[in-house]
Design a protein around this motif. Structure first.
Motif, PDB file in Angstrom:
ATOM      1  N   ALA A  70      42.887  40.303  38.847  1.00  0.00           N
ATOM      2  CA  ALA A  70      41.493  39.871  38.946  1.00  0.00           C
ATOM      3  C   ALA A  70      40.883  40.178  40.313  1.00  0.00           C
ATOM      4  N   ILE A  71      41.660  40.029  41.380  1.00  0.00           N
ATOM      5  CA  ILE A  71      41.089  40.182  42.716  1.00  0.00           C
ATOM      6  C   ILE A  71      40.480  41.564  42.937  1.00  0.00           C
ATOM      7  N   ARG A 104      36.479  42.570  43.467  1.00  0.00           N
ATOM      8  CA  ARG A 104      36.014  43.410  44.575  1.00  0.00           C
ATOM      9  C   ARG A 104      35.197  44.594  44.055  1.00  0.00           C
ATOM     10  N   ALA A 105      35.634  45.168  42.947  1.00  0.00           N
ATOM     11  CA  ALA A 105      34.876  46.285  42.362  1.00  0.00           C
ATOM     12  C   ALA A 105      33.511  45.818  41.887  1.00  0.00           C
ATOM     13  N   LEU A 106      33.450  44.610  41.340  1.00  0.00           N
ATOM     14  CA  LEU A 106      32.163  44.072  40.897  1.00  0.00           C
ATOM     15  C   LEU A 106      31.253  43.811  42.092  1.00  0.00           C
ATOM     16  N   GLU A 107      31.817  43.329  43.196  1.00  0.00           N
ATOM     17  CA  GLU A 107      31.031  43.157  44.418  1.00  0.00           C
ATOM     18  C   GLU A 107      30.426  44.494  44.856  1.00  0.00           C
ATOM     19  N   GLY A 132      26.522  44.624  44.773  1.00  0.00           N
ATOM     20  CA  GLY A 132      26.026  44.213  46.080  1.00  0.00           C
ATOM     21  C   GLY A 132      26.045  42.713  46.300  1.00  0.00           C
ATOM     22  N   ARG A 133      26.744  41.965  45.450  1.00  0.00           N
ATOM     23  CA  ARG A 133      26.820  40.511  45.581  1.00  0.00           C
ATOM     24  C   ARG A 133      28.149  40.099  46.203  1.00  0.00           C
ATOM     25  N   LYS A 134      28.113  39.070  47.042  1.00  0.00           N
ATOM     26  CA  LYS A 134      29.320  38.504  47.627  1.00  0.00           C
ATOM     27  C   LYS A 134      29.910  37.511  46.633  1.00  0.00           C
ATOM     28  N   ALA A 147      39.229  40.111  34.655  1.00  0.00           N
ATOM     29  CA  ALA A 147      40.559  40.399  34.097  1.00  0.00           C
ATOM     30  C   ALA A 147      40.761  39.762  32.727  1.00  0.00           C
ATOM     31  N   LEU A 148      39.880  38.843  32.336  1.00  0.00           N
ATOM     32  CA  LEU A 148      39.975  38.237  31.006  1.00  0.00           C
ATOM     33  C   LEU A 148      39.525  39.193  29.911  1.00  0.00           C
ATOM     34  N   GLY A 149      38.638  40.107  30.256  1.00  0.00           N
ATOM     35  CA  GLY A 149      38.065  41.007  29.258  1.00  0.00           C
ATOM     36  C   GLY A 149      39.088  41.815  28.480  1.00  0.00           C
ATOM     37  N   PRO A 150      40.042  42.463  29.145  1.00  0.00           N
ATOM     38  CA  PRO A 150      41.034  43.240  28.403  1.00  0.00           C
ATOM     39  C   PRO A 150      41.864  42.404  27.437  1.00  0.00           C
ATOM     40  N   LEU A 151      42.102  41.125  27.757  1.00  0.00           N
ATOM     41  CA  LEU A 151      42.866  40.274  26.836  1.00  0.00           C
ATOM     42  C   LEU A 151      42.148  40.160  25.500  1.00  0.00           C
ATOM     43  N   VAL A 152      40.838  39.970  25.549  1.00  0.00           N
ATOM     44  CA  VAL A 152      40.050  39.818  24.324  1.00  0.00           C
ATOM     45  C   VAL A 152      39.861  41.165  23.634  1.00  0.00           C
TER      46      VAL A 152
END
Length: 377
Positions: free
Chosen positions: A68-69, A73-76, A80-82, A339-344
């Motif tokens: 997930a970490i 970071r990729a989503l940040e 552009g969001r912290k 990281a939850l997305g791939p599980l579903v």
């Protein structure tokens, strides 16, 4: 109004947004439906912050957190969001729990330190302990309001349809699954139920009975910006008031968030607000008197929101016919975010459920569950 999608996701909280994002990446057409609106204060995926840690007593969750970490970071970087504020975490309390955490983290190559009381105080001078504990650096805070905004923007940019606020009236299974809302009918190849505390009733209506216990949790934000770089904390058990342990983490712009690791009974599906419980806040400040007597006491904000317990504290991610379940988050799912997305998505595409998350696991059906059960993981 009738529309057709490969997958209709009921619930646009953290599980629903993550699932929809991953399914769009894999080429599926997606609709999300949310009763109140993504991140609404009455839902589970709300508020200023959530903790994040790799300190789990099962390798599955350690690896999920480590996955997930970098996804956060990729989503940040993309939005552009912290989102992440990593300052580490101290864990203390039940020796058998701490031993399980150390074994699980190290079994997958994670780093965690075993420290005596003096070493723990060096990390967090406010803490008054005589016993040993743990510290690990891959922990801290997810700024959940920023995370939800980033995930929502990402899934919309990917082309998913989002219907909010819109209440699901019925989920129909069979040869042509449908989700009926108070405004439209959505036809789907697969329906994902990720509706948090509302999941149990939706599933029961289609003959899928799962042991879920919605609870109302309360969190308290201490106004002390000087604490923002301190590590988070996790006390496992040992609370003399019978409320389980306590967890906390720093919140940029506020100071520090603290809460008990168990919720309360009283969740209602049609509630319009959750009033704070001053007695619980007083008990939390009493915990501070014992564990961190020189910690600041100025309360800036107290919030309540629901979560949904399972008997064993593990999530449910499995499939029954055309319905995928993504529920029972048991108070500790938000940190895993993308990281939850791939599980579903794996369930949607026909892969088998992970044994820890499967409907048929023995610990799900052999134990009872109550709303005030503490977070077990």
């Amino acid at each position: 109004m009738r529309e057709r999608f490969d997958v209709v996701v009921v619930g646009a909280g953290i599980f629903g947004l993550a699932a929809a994002t991953e399914l769009r990446k894999r080429g599926h057409s997606i609709a999300l439906v949310d009763r109140f609106g993504s991140g609404h204060p009455l839902t589970s995926s709300t508020g200023r912050s959530r903790g994040i840690r790799i300190a789990y007593d099962h390798p599955f969750y350690v690896e999920l957190a480590r996955d997930a970490i970098p996804r956060w970071r990729a989503l940040e970087a993309a939005t552009g969001r912290k989102i992440l504020h990593l300052t580490g975490q101290i864990d203390f309390g039940m020796p058998e729990k701490l031993a399980g955490i150390v074994a699980a983290v190290r079994s997958v190559g994670g780093e965690i330190e075993e420290l005596g009381a003096a070493g723990l105080r060096a990390r967090l001078p406010h803490l008054r302990l005589d016993e040993p504990g743990l510290f690990h650096a891959q922990a801290g805070t997810v700024l959940s309001d920023e995370a939800m905004a980033a995930m929502k923007a990402q899934v919309l940019a990917a082309g998913a349809a989002l219907y909010e606020p819109e209440r699901v009236i019925a989920v129909e299974t069979g040869s042509a699954p449908r989700v009926v809302t108070d405004r439209r009918t959505l036809e789907a190849g697969t329906v994902v139920i990720a509706a948090g505390p509302w999941s149990g009733a939706l599933l029961a209506d289609i003959g899928i009975d799962v042991p879920l216990a919605p609870a109302v949790a309360q969190v308290t934000f201490i106004a002390a910006p000087e604490l923002v770089d301190l590590p988070g904390i996790g006390e496992w058990g040992g609370d003399e008031d019978g409320l389980g342990g306590v967890y906390g983490h720093p919140v940029p712009g506020v100071g520090y968030k603290l809460a008990f690791s168990s919720g309360q009974q009283g969740w209602a599906p049609d509630a319009v607000e959750w009033k704070t419980d001053p007695q619980e806040q007083a008990r939390l400040l009493g915990w501070l008197d014992r564990r961190m007597p020189d910690f600041p006491r100025t309360v800036q904000l107290t919030q309540r929101h629901p979560w949904t317990m399972t008997p064993d504290g593990d999530f449910i991610v499995d499939r029954v016919g055309p319905v995928v379940l993504a529920c029972g988050c048991s108070g500790h799912a938000f940190k895993f975010g993308p990281a939850l997305g791939p599980l579903v998505a794996d369930m949607v595409e026909g892969r088998p459920a992970h044994p820890l998350l499967a409907l048929g696991r023995s610990t799900l059906v052999s134990k009872t569950v109550a709303a005030n059960d503490p977070i077990l993981r």
